[in-house]
Design an enzyme around this catalytic site. Structure first.
Site, PDB file in Angstrom:
ATOM      1  N   HIS A 237       0.794  -1.235   0.000  1.00  0.00           N
ATOM      2  CA  HIS A 237       0.000   0.000   0.000  1.00  0.00           C
ATOM      3  C   HIS A 237       0.815   1.268   0.000  1.00  0.00           C
ATOM      4  CE1 HIS A 237      -3.520  -2.555   0.837  1.00  0.00           C
ATOM      5  NE2 HIS A 237      -3.885  -1.794  -0.156  1.00  0.00           N
TER       6      HIS A 237
ATOM      7  N   GLU B 232     -11.694  -9.709  -5.488  1.00  0.00           N
ATOM      8  CA  GLU B 232     -10.328  -9.737  -4.962  1.00  0.00           C
ATOM      9  C   GLU B 232      -9.984 -11.096  -4.384  1.00  0.00           C
ATOM     10  OE1 GLU B 232      -8.890  -5.678  -3.399  1.00  0.00           O
ATOM     11  OE2 GLU B 232     -10.753  -6.038  -2.326  1.00  0.00           O
TER      12      GLU B 232
ATOM     13  N   ARG C  51       1.838 -10.308  -1.559  1.00  0.00           N
ATOM     14  CA  ARG C  51       2.156  -9.151  -2.378  1.00  0.00           C
ATOM     15  C   ARG C  51       3.196  -8.235  -1.742  1.00  0.00           C
ATOM     16  NH1 ARG C  51      -3.534  -5.735  -2.383  1.00  0.00           N
ATOM     17  NH2 ARG C  51      -2.615  -3.741  -1.946  1.00  0.00           N
TER      18      ARG C  51
ATOM     19  N   ASN D  58      -4.512  -6.345  -7.318  1.00  0.00           N
ATOM     20  CA  ASN D  58      -3.422  -6.421  -6.329  1.00  0.00           C
ATOM     21  C   ASN D  58      -3.688  -7.545  -5.334  1.00  0.00           C
ATOM     22  OD1 ASN D  58      -2.772  -4.070  -7.613  1.00  0.00           O
ATOM     23  ND2 ASN D  58      -3.450  -2.749  -5.956  1.00  0.00           N
ATOM     24  N   ASP D  59      -4.885  -7.521  -4.771  1.00  0.00           N
ATOM     25  CA  ASP D  59      -5.218  -8.583  -3.834  1.00  0.00           C
ATOM     26  C   ASP D  59      -5.529  -9.882  -4.568  1.00  0.00           C
ATOM     27  OD1 ASP D  59      -5.032  -7.904  -1.056  1.00  0.00           O
ATOM     28  OD2 ASP D  59      -6.486  -6.331  -1.459  1.00  0.00           O
TER      29      ASP D  59
ATOM     30  N   CYS E 269      -9.342  -2.217 -11.380  1.00  0.00           N
ATOM     31  CA  CYS E 269      -8.882  -1.069 -10.597  1.00  0.00           C
ATOM     32  C   CYS E 269      -7.565  -1.359  -9.882  1.00  0.00           C
ATOM     33  CB  CYS E 269      -9.942  -0.605  -9.614  1.00  0.00           C
ATOM     34  SG  CYS E 269     -10.273  -1.793  -8.313  1.00  0.00           S
TER      35      CYS E 269
ATOM     36  N   ARG F  73     -15.236   3.086  -2.512  1.00  0.00           N
ATOM     37  CA  ARG F  73     -15.094   1.763  -1.921  1.00  0.00           C
ATOM     38  C   ARG F  73     -15.248   1.922  -0.413  1.00  0.00           C
ATOM     39  NH1 ARG F  73      -9.632  -1.488  -2.398  1.00  0.00           N
ATOM     40  NH2 ARG F  73      -8.860   0.105  -0.992  1.00  0.00           N
TER      41      ARG F  73
ATOM     42  N   ARG G 118     -10.450   5.167  -2.475  1.00  0.00           N
ATOM     43  CA  ARG G 118     -10.108   4.353  -1.304  1.00  0.00           C
ATOM     44  C   ARG G 118     -10.444   5.156  -0.043  1.00  0.00           C
ATOM     45  NH1 ARG G 118      -5.327   2.788  -4.773  1.00  0.00           N
ATOM     46  NH2 ARG G 118      -5.286   0.514  -4.835  1.00  0.00           N
TER      47      ARG G 118
END
Ligand code: PEP
Ligand code: MG
Length: 753
Positions: free
Chosen positions: A367, A609, A643, A632-633, A680, A510, A474
């Site tokens: 992150h 995800e 990750r 990403n997840d 995204c 989100r 976010r």
């Protein structure tokens, strides 16, 4: 005078001399007299290292004065040179019997038999040698050697103050610091920047070396040791006692040192010789460093690293620094260097001066890297651990594109930086020129390019890069930078600002993705073995629905009369989505009942995800208004590959046939159901990856603002139908990845990737 008090007295005397008047040289002249007298030695000499590995006699009591600054030895030559070369002490009753003994007639030293010498070490480098000699064949005791080493540590500070040798005259390692050097790492956030080095966790400088009161120093040490052991016990019981793993072993090794009597006794001895508790810890560490300097044994090296860590922890506690990071307040353009950093820590820095970040570890999809990209702060990661030659305040250039940090750049390097900056500006101007052009492929397929955001400062980017909306807002960033739960009106205010800034462009909010690797200060979390797979996001929100309800109320209030889009993170099964959607419906009803102005429309989407959800896709697409893939997840769970672990995060390629085949299935299902699908995650922000995603059917992207220009340029240059047909057979490849095929294809067709 008893044995213990003699070194102490000497230290106090030296302290007085050093704090007194006179030039550095005059003080050094007094220092050697004091040492000789205190140690009952006929000779005390100080040799300091100059350029060309020359150890110059800088001051002496007992040798011929006219030899001072005239004579000396090379490193490695004679006994003094030997001490400097290996950084080890020598204690010889008959110096002339040593094979390395060299006679310097100009000093008149032939009448001296015994010799005891120690290196003067600063910042881990030998900067000189301190020697005492006697006419008799004296056997210096272990305590006398200790005392001389302690004195050498104090002398090192005098050298470091620049009062004796000008910094530019400093040799070898000390001088190396003047020269340009480069660190190589990985690009986590693109960009070029210049600034001065600032350490995220600055090394603590020990300023008080000499103890005022030995008893008091021993108590400070004892208190700090107790506090440190308590910290370690807590860390251990919280994190690992249940899981005997690698962590456990590390803590065990730490603990072993923390309780090691020998270590404690050595520190106490150093205090007895007159040092403060913090200086004593450093002294013992220095000794160990020099003893282990030559070791190649990786196990011992690791243990030394443990001890370095532990010593620094202990020094921090002694000096009253809390465990928390001693953040610098940035006052000029800075390149911040850290081992690792959390996103909230990054956001703590003054954005105006934070020009670049260098991490020793980290990963591109962690992150903190996402935040850096969102804020266009160049970031390089995984530069490794060897930062010895970098000092706070060193000028530096970061060129993330090539993964390089140049420390103390030469004029040439600055010139190159300036011309790279020009190239980037030209490219940026090209993106800027295209920002209002439609993102349509050459064969007329329209692609939507939205941007990711999370902070108010991101919002102007909508116009700057010409994004068609915010595809992922976010909301947790606001929570992560706040020490208390943001009140509802504060949340409402932020969401209104976002909607105002977007105007008639859509925004997808989100709901909170907190927990896991995004801890927030106001929610107590257990230390989890696998936080990314732990109690986070929708799991936490469904267990603490008040948090979700408050957030939804703030969103509904902010969106009055406008379009509201919300989506939920980390949904693993359909029932979770249904439960969350019910809460939205209930809040909407409540809103109506209260007679408040509701949003014009409310659309509720779901993030993909967690792979399990893909097996309920058809039903999900009936329930959800839209789908957004958080690659990403998703990819870390898809490959079961952490990750943020440098060893695993690049092991699998997102352009693998498995990934592309999977995503094609999702895109086909969404298209069949007539529901919008967005990518995204970071994957969509790289032109090459975006090219592959387009070919498997993705038509809407949301990415970090700076990625939009390059991806738009790519879209405008491709013939998508042809690409799709050409790539189709390669989805069946048994290879690890389609990357090189895609690279070649892009090259052949002059696609800007
Ligand atoms: C993702 O996982 O791809 C995503 C967009 O969410 P985040 O990176 O915030 O976890
Ligand atoms: Mg995610």
């Amino acid at each position: 005078m008893n044995r213990a008090s003699r070194p102490r007295l000497l230290l106090r005397r030296l302290h007085t001399v050093m704090a007194g008047s006179g030039s550095g040289q005059q003080r050094l002249d007094k220092v050697v007299v004091e040492i000789a007298r205190n140690m009952v030695a006929e000779v005390c000499s100080v040799y300091l290292l100059r350029s060309n590995n020359w150890l110059e006699l800088y001051a002496t009591e007992g040798l011929k004065k006219k030899a001072v600054h005239k004579t000396g030895l090379k490193v490695g030559e004679g006994l003094v040179g030997l001490i400097a070369e290996h950084g080890i002490p020598l204690n010889l009753p008959e110096a002339s019997e040593h094979p390395k003994f060299v006679y310097l007639p100009e000093t008149g030293e032939e009448i001296f038999h015994s010799l005891m010498g120690v290196p003067i070490v600063r910042n881990g480098e030998v900067v000189g040698v301190l020697v005492v000699q006697n006419a008799t064949q004296r056997h210096y005791t272990g305590e006398e050697l200790e005392a001389l080493q302690t004195v050498a540590m104090v002398l090192a500070e005098l050298v470091g103050s620049g009062q004796l040798v000008k910094l530019e005259d400093l040799p070898s390692g000390q001088k190396k610091k003047q020269n340009q050097m480069a660190l190589m790492g990985r690009k986590f956030a693109d960009g070029l920047a210049r600034g001065s080095i600032v350490f995220h966790e600055p090394k603590i400088e020990i300023v008080n070396l000499v103890a005022e009161d030995v008893g008091q120093e021993k108590r400070r040490l004892q208190d700090a040791l107790l506090a440190m052991r308590e910290q370690l016990d807590q860390m251990m019981s919280a994190a690992d006692i249940r899981h005997k793993g690698e962590h456990h072993e590390i803590f065990e090794a730490y603990k072993m040192f923390a309780y090691d009597r020998g270590w404690q006794e050595k520190i106490t001895e150093a205090i007895n010789s007159g040092l403060t508790a913090e200086a004593a810890v450093e002294r013992v560490l220095q000794n160990l460093r020099s003893q282990m300097a030559k070791t190649r044994d990786p196990y011992l090296k690791e243990r030394l690293a443990d001890l370095e860590d532990l010593s620094n922890r202990l020094i921090r506690i002694i000096l009253g620094f809390s465990g928390a990071h001693a953040h610098h307040e940035l006052v000029e353009d800075a390149i911040v260097v850290a081992k690792t950093m959390g996103p909230a820590e990054l956001l703590d820095y003054k954005r105006r001066y934070l020009k670049g970040i260098v991490l020793q570890e980290g990963s591109s999809s962690a992150h903190v890297s996402i935040v850096a990209r969102a804020l266009s702060i160049p970031m390089i990661g995984r530069v490794g651990s060897d930062l010895d030659e970098i000092s706070e305040g060193d000028p530096a250039i970061i060129d993330a594109e090539v993964g390089r940090v140049i420390i103390r750049p030469s004029k040439e390097a600055v010139k190159t930086y300036n011309s790279s900056l020009d190239v980037r500006r030209t490219l940026a101007a090209e993106y800027e020129a295209q920002k209002d052009l439609p993102s349509v492929t050459r064969d007329g397929i329209s692609i939507e390019l939205m941007m990711n955001a999370g902070l108010v400062i991101d919002l102007p980017n909508l116009e700057v890069v010409g994004a068609s909306g915010i595809g992922l807002f976010r909301t947790e960033f606001q929570f992560m930078v706040s020490s208390t739960l943001p009140k509802m009106d504060v949340q409402t205010d932020l969401y209104s600002k976002v909607l105002d800034a977007a105007g008639d462009k859509p925004v997808i909010f989100r709901t909170l993705d907190i927990g896991g690797d995004k801890p927030v200060p106001f929610i107590a979390q257990d230390d989890e073995e696998n936080p990314a797979m732990g109690w986070r996001a929708i799991r936490l929100l469904l267990d603490r629905p008040v948090l979700l309800r408050y957030q939804l109320r703030a969103l509904l209030a902010a969106a009055e009369g406008r379009e509201l889009n919300v989506m939920f993170p980390m949904v693993a099964e359909l029932s979770e989505f249904i439960a969350a959607r019910k809460i939205v419906d209930r809040e909407l009803q409540r809103f109506d009942k209260l007679g408040k102005l509701a949003p014009l429309t409310v659309k509720v989407g779901c993030m993909l995800e967690v792979p399990s959800l893909a097996w309920q896709l058809e039903a999900l697409l009936e329930e959800a208004d839209f789908l957004s893939i958080g690659t990403n997840d998703l990819m870390q769970f898809f490959f079961a590959s952490d990750r943020s672990n440098p060893r695993t995060c690049d092991r699998y390629d997102l352009l693998s046939p498995a990934v592309l085949g999977f995503l094609k299935g999702v895109a086909d299902a969404a298209a069949k159901a007539g529901k919008p699908l967005t990518i995204c995650g970071e994957m969509g922000g790289h032109p090459l990856e975006a090219m592959a995603l387009l070919a498997v059917g993705v038509r809407r992207f949301s990415m970090a603002a700076p990625a939009i220009g390059p991806v738009r340029m790519l879209i405008r240059s491709i013939n998508l139908e042809k690409l799709k047909t050409d790539m189709e057979p390669y989805l069946q490849t048994r290879d690890h990845s389609l990357r090189s095929w895609l690279e070649n294809y892009a090259k052949e067709n002059s696609f800007p990737v």
